[in-house]
Design a protein around this motif. Structure first.
Motif, mmCIF file in Angstrom:
data_model
loop_
_atom_site.group_PDB
_atom_site.id
_atom_site.type_symbol
_atom_site.label_atom_id
_atom_site.label_comp_id
_atom_site.label_asym_id
_atom_site.label_seq_id
_atom_site.Cartn_x
_atom_site.Cartn_y
_atom_site.Cartn_z
ATOM 1 N N VAL A 23 54.544 49.145 51.908
ATOM 2 C CA VAL A 23 55.436 48.517 50.941
ATOM 3 C C VAL A 23 54.825 47.228 50.399
ATOM 4 C CG1 VAL A 23 57.693 47.432 50.631
ATOM 5 C CG2 VAL A 23 57.504 49.561 51.931
ATOM 6 N N SER A 24 54.192 46.469 51.301
ATOM 7 C CA SER A 24 53.565 45.212 50.859
ATOM 8 C C SER A 24 52.422 45.478 49.884
ATOM 9 C CB SER A 24 53.046 44.446 52.081
ATOM 10 O OG SER A 24 54.102 44.133 52.973
ATOM 11 N N ARG A 25 51.675 46.534 50.138
ATOM 12 C CA ARG A 25 50.588 46.867 49.219
ATOM 13 C C ARG A 25 51.132 47.291 47.858
ATOM 14 N NH1 ARG A 25 46.709 50.317 53.418
ATOM 15 N NH2 ARG A 25 45.816 48.480 54.483
ATOM 16 N N GLU A 26 52.212 48.058 47.838
ATOM 17 C CA GLU A 26 52.801 48.469 46.567
ATOM 18 C C GLU A 26 53.313 47.255 45.797
ATOM 19 O OE1 GLU A 26 52.881 51.295 45.063
ATOM 20 O OE2 GLU A 26 51.860 52.418 46.644
ATOM 21 N N ILE A 27 53.942 46.327 46.514
ATOM 22 C CA ILE A 27 54.443 45.109 45.841
ATOM 23 C C ILE A 27 53.285 44.287 45.299
ATOM 24 C CG2 ILE A 27 55.661 42.943 46.222
ATOM 25 C CD1 ILE A 27 57.420 44.379 48.236
ATOM 26 N N ARG A 28 52.185 44.201 46.099
ATOM 27 C CA ARG A 28 51.028 43.425 45.632
ATOM 28 C C ARG A 28 50.389 44.075 44.414
ATOM 29 N NH1 ARG A 28 45.873 45.031 45.400
ATOM 30 N NH2 ARG A 28 46.036 45.900 47.506
ATOM 31 N N ARG A 29 50.276 45.417 44.390
ATOM 32 C CA ARG A 29 49.705 46.083 43.215
ATOM 33 C C ARG A 29 50.599 45.907 41.993
ATOM 34 N NH1 ARG A 29 47.906 50.088 47.128
ATOM 35 N NH2 ARG A 29 49.922 51.178 46.938
ATOM 36 N N SER A 30 51.918 45.973 42.202
ATOM 37 C CA SER A 30 52.828 45.775 41.068
ATOM 38 C C SER A 30 52.734 44.348 40.537
ATOM 39 C CB SER A 30 54.261 46.078 41.506
ATOM 40 O OG SER A 30 55.177 45.808 40.459
ATOM 41 N N ALA A 31 52.646 43.381 41.467
ATOM 42 C CA ALA A 31 52.526 41.984 41.031
ATOM 43 C C ALA A 31 51.215 41.755 40.307
ATOM 44 C CB ALA A 31 52.654 41.053 42.240
ATOM 45 N N ARG A 74 50.563 33.197 38.632
ATOM 46 C CA ARG A 74 49.570 33.397 39.693
ATOM 47 C C ARG A 74 50.170 33.151 41.073
ATOM 48 N NH1 ARG A 74 45.104 35.976 41.440
ATOM 49 N NH2 ARG A 74 43.902 34.663 42.887
ATOM 50 N N LEU A 75 51.122 32.246 41.183
ATOM 51 C CA LEU A 75 51.713 31.919 42.482
ATOM 52 C C LEU A 75 52.427 33.125 43.092
ATOM 53 C CD1 LEU A 75 52.449 29.900 44.658
ATOM 54 C CD2 LEU A 75 54.434 29.208 43.279
ATOM 55 N N GLU A 76 53.153 33.885 42.279
ATOM 56 C CA GLU A 76 53.862 35.059 42.807
ATOM 57 C C GLU A 76 52.876 36.113 43.299
ATOM 58 O OE1 GLU A 76 57.185 38.350 41.367
ATOM 59 O OE2 GLU A 76 56.868 36.502 40.230
ATOM 60 N N LEU A 77 51.743 36.266 42.615
ATOM 61 C CA LEU A 77 50.716 37.198 43.082
ATOM 62 C C LEU A 77 50.147 36.756 44.427
ATOM 63 C CD1 LEU A 77 48.863 39.626 42.691
ATOM 64 C CD2 LEU A 77 47.350 38.161 41.332
ATOM 65 N N LEU A 78 49.911 35.437 44.567
ATOM 66 C CA LEU A 78 49.397 34.927 45.846
ATOM 67 C C LEU A 78 50.394 35.157 46.975
ATOM 68 C CD1 LEU A 78 47.739 31.577 44.706
ATOM 69 C CD2 LEU A 78 46.606 33.733 45.275
ATOM 70 N N LEU A 79 51.679 35.028 46.683
ATOM 71 C CA LEU A 79 52.692 35.265 47.706
ATOM 72 C C LEU A 79 52.687 36.727 48.165
ATOM 73 C CD1 LEU A 79 55.681 33.142 46.327
ATOM 74 C CD2 LEU A 79 54.190 32.615 48.271
ATOM 75 N N THR A 80 52.554 37.654 47.242
ATOM 76 C CA THR A 80 52.511 39.068 47.631
ATOM 77 C C THR A 80 51.242 39.389 48.429
ATOM 78 O OG1 THR A 80 51.486 39.611 45.484
ATOM 79 C CG2 THR A 80 53.889 39.756 45.666
ATOM 80 N N GLU A 81 50.113 38.752 48.075
ATOM 81 C CA GLU A 81 48.887 38.964 48.850
ATOM 82 C C GLU A 81 49.024 38.402 50.262
ATOM 83 O OE1 GLU A 81 45.879 37.135 46.516
ATOM 84 O OE2 GLU A 81 45.705 38.808 45.085
ATOM 85 N N THR A 82 49.696 37.236 50.360
ATOM 86 C CA THR A 82 49.929 36.665 51.689
ATOM 87 C C THR A 82 50.820 37.577 52.538
ATOM 88 O OG1 THR A 82 49.728 34.436 50.753
ATOM 89 C CG2 THR A 82 50.801 34.643 52.903
ATOM 90 N N GLU A 83 51.836 38.142 51.917
ATOM 91 C CA GLU A 83 52.724 39.059 52.639
ATOM 92 C C GLU A 83 51.967 40.304 53.092
ATOM 93 O OE1 GLU A 83 56.102 40.335 54.495
ATOM 94 O OE2 GLU A 83 55.622 38.374 53.608
#
Length: 300
Positions: free
Chosen positions: A152-160, A171-180
């Motif tokens: 799920v985290s990978r799907e959210i990161r790819r969508s972001a 860019r901050l929201e993308l960094l948050l998804t990568e951190t997750e």
């Protein structure tokens, strides 16, 4: 055409190897029933208890012997000129009465005690193995949840990432998804390590050589084994309580045996003497006087 005999020989070899595999090998998946069977048969504490039972049977066999020691035979043959002389003596230590019966009582009580301890060891081994088995299932379920969370985290990161390329998210929201996603990967590794740790614990409880890639099958929601255990007839007495009672019996017999060491010991003697064509047979009795060793250590 030559490959057919080669594959035939290879198939026969593999079939023989599979047939020769030990019944306790973890080739099949471990279910709750199989874990119970392996724990009762090959758990380390069960094997140690079985060895103590064998030792107790040996002590009982020794206590039932007719003598404290083996018979001894001494003989002398001498020639002095025309005269010839032959002399020998047989000594048979005897053991009877209070000392022998008390020794048998001690050995019999110890055998019954170790037999009860064997039953208690099997009960404890089954409990420990089942606890380790269900911990493996629980850790496996946690690892599966962590794996789903990572997906799920990978799907959210790819969508972001796609929305960031289109300018919809900063860019901050993308960094948050990568951190997750990184956090989910770390949690998955931790859960997988937990699974391997519990597999090792299960292998130790079952006496298996290794817990690596140990196949475990089962469902945490299945309570059929617990229902069978609750419906089974409970024993009249606990095995450890019965073992303690046998220990008391052994102590009482040991006390009686220590008191019997005040009594003298008896030996049967048979003396034979042949000199100048004449033979003389002299039976007798030997008495061991308890002067220095009279059971003072055993009674204390």
């Amino acid at each position: 055409m030559r490959t057919i005999p080669i594959w035939t020989v290879a198939g026969l070899f593999l079939a023989q190897a599979a047939a020769a595999a030990p019944p306790n090998s973890p080739a099949d998946s471990l279910t709750a029933e199989r874990v119970v069977a392996l724990a009762r048969a090959s758990a380390p504490r069960v094997r140690a208890a079985e060895a103590r039972v064998q030792e107790a049977r040996g002590r009982l066999s020794g206590a039932r012997a007719l003598g404290r020691e083996n018979p001894s035979f001494e003989g002398v043959a001498a020639t002095d000129g025309p005269e010839q002389r032959t002399e020998w003596e047989l000594t048979v230590p005897l053991q009877f009465g209070l000392g022998r019966s008390s020794g048998i009582g001690v050995a019999r009580a110890e055998l019954q005690r170790d037999t009860e301890l064997l039953a208690d060891a099997r009960r404890g081994a089954v409990g420990s193995a089942l606890a380790a088995y269900y911990r493996v299932l629980h850790a496996t379920a946690r690892a599966a949840l962590a794996r789903d969370r990572l997906e799920v985290s990978r799907e959210i990161r790819r969508s972001a990432a796609e929305r960031h390329r289109s300018g919809d998210v900063p860019r901050l929201e993308l960094l948050l998804t990568e951190t997750e996603e990184v956090r989910a990967e770390s949690e998955l590794l931790a859960e997988e390590q937990g699974v391997e740790r519990e597999r090792v614990t299960l292998a130790v409880a079952l006496g298996l050589p290794s817990g690596a890639n140990l196949p475990v099958a089962g469902d945490l929601a299945d309570r059929s084994l617990l229902a069978q255990a609750l419906q089974a007839t409970a024993p009249e007495r606990r095995a450890d309580v019965a073992a303690a009672e046998q220990e008391l019996r052994a102590s009482g017999s040991s006390r009686t045996q220590a008191k019997s060491e005040l009594l003298p010991g008896l030996d049967f003697l048979l003396h034979y003497d042949h000199e100048d064509g004449e033979s003389v047979v002299k039976p007798g009795v030997g008495v061991t006087v308890p002067l220095f060793q009279f059971g003072q250590e055993s009674r204390a």
